[in-house]
Enzyme design. Structure first.
Site, mmCIF file in Angstrom:
data_model
loop_
_atom_site.group_PDB
_atom_site.id
_atom_site.type_symbol
_atom_site.label_atom_id
_atom_site.label_comp_id
_atom_site.label_asym_id
_atom_site.label_seq_id
_atom_site.Cartn_x
_atom_site.Cartn_y
_atom_site.Cartn_z
ATOM 1 N N TYR A 52 0.832 -1.197 0.000
ATOM 2 C CA TYR A 52 0.000 0.000 0.000
ATOM 3 C C TYR A 52 0.870 1.252 0.000
ATOM 4 O O TYR A 52 0.664 2.180 -0.800
ATOM 5 C CB TYR A 52 -0.906 -0.023 1.229
ATOM 6 C CG TYR A 52 -1.892 1.111 1.340
ATOM 7 C CD1 TYR A 52 -3.061 1.119 0.582
ATOM 8 C CD2 TYR A 52 -1.672 2.166 2.219
ATOM 9 C CE1 TYR A 52 -3.981 2.144 0.689
ATOM 10 C CE2 TYR A 52 -2.592 3.199 2.329
ATOM 11 C CZ TYR A 52 -3.740 3.183 1.568
ATOM 12 O OH TYR A 52 -4.649 4.207 1.683
ATOM 13 N N LYS A 98 1.097 4.001 -3.031
ATOM 14 C CA LYS A 98 0.660 5.376 -2.810
ATOM 15 C C LYS A 98 1.791 6.367 -3.096
ATOM 16 O O LYS A 98 1.542 7.477 -3.588
ATOM 17 C CB LYS A 98 0.147 5.552 -1.379
ATOM 18 C CG LYS A 98 -1.188 4.865 -1.116
ATOM 19 C CD LYS A 98 -2.306 5.412 -2.003
ATOM 20 C CE LYS A 98 -3.656 4.821 -1.631
ATOM 21 N NZ LYS A 98 -4.767 5.360 -2.449
#
Length: 231
Positions: A153, A157
């Site tokens: 993640y 991002k």
């Protein structure tokens, strides 16, 4: 009438964005993988008849993103694109990271917002002072990285943040503002029940930041309260 397209609109922040924009009089295209199962969206559709279209869209399908403009023939312009759909692989620790989780995280969290913005650029150009919001996360901040957790993640991002900078450089001269935002730790399915922030407060803050954003601020990374997040 101002128009918005939102990905991941069936729950969490996406659903709250849809709700607040409809309440403010916007026309909304609400995208998610299975609209037929999105009960909250159908409730909104009944309450705001004629101002919301539910559209099936899997952002992990690159071909579907490219083909999306052909499915939006009734849309003459797009004032706001909210790249909200995302995925978080929970429980990742060093030694347990899987290549398929990395690939899926990058496809959904980083590649999809870039490809979708690219595909919808002409509709954004037809609006006056269009905005693109990419939902990022403080976990994607390289300056604040301090642990190995949720690495798929976090990495995806961080890649999204780079996409925002490049998109802003390309679209800013066309009058389109492109921003990355950290919504805070929000009490959603992804954020969990321990999160201190409610979705309405987070979304209200992000919409306020967007409302005053200009192309000169494009490529910046803000929190929902308007403070700037370090890259």
């Amino acid at each position: 009438m101002r128009s918005a397209l939102i990905t991941g609109a069936n729950r969490g922040l996406g659903l709250e964005f849809t709700t607040q924009l409809l309440d403010a009089g916007w026309q909304v295209t609400a995208c998610c993988r299975a609209p037929s199962q999105a009960r909250e969206l159908h409730t909104l559709a009944a309450r705001h008849a004629g101002r919301i279209e539910l559209l099936a869209l899997d952002v992990a399908d690159a071909a579907a993103l490219t083909e999306l403009p052909a499915r939006l023939r009734a849309l003459r312009h797009l004032d706001l694109l909210i790249n909200n759909a995302g995925v978080l692989v929970s429980g990742e620790r060093f030694g347990t990271v899987r290549s398929e989780d990395l690939a899926r995280s990058f496809a959904i969290n980083a590649s999809a917002p870039l490809l979708l913005t690219q595909a919808l650029a002409r509709l954004l150009e037809k609006a006056h002072a269009a905005k693109v919001l990419c939902i990022s996360s403080q976990l994607g901040s390289i300056a604040q990285a301090s642990s190995f957790r949720t690495v798929s993640y976090a990495m995806s991002k961080a890649a999204l943040d780079m996409a925002v900078r490049r998109l802003a450089a390309e679209l800013g001269p066309r009058g389109i503002s492109v921003l990355a935002m950290h919504p805070g730790w929000v009490r959603t399915d992804m954020g969990g029940g321990s999160a201190p922030l409610q979705a309405p407060e987070s979304v209200k803050g992000m919409l306020a930041v967007l409302a005053r954003a200009t192309p000169a601020q494009g490529g910046h990374f803000y929190a929902y309260d308007g403070s700037e997040v370090p890259w």
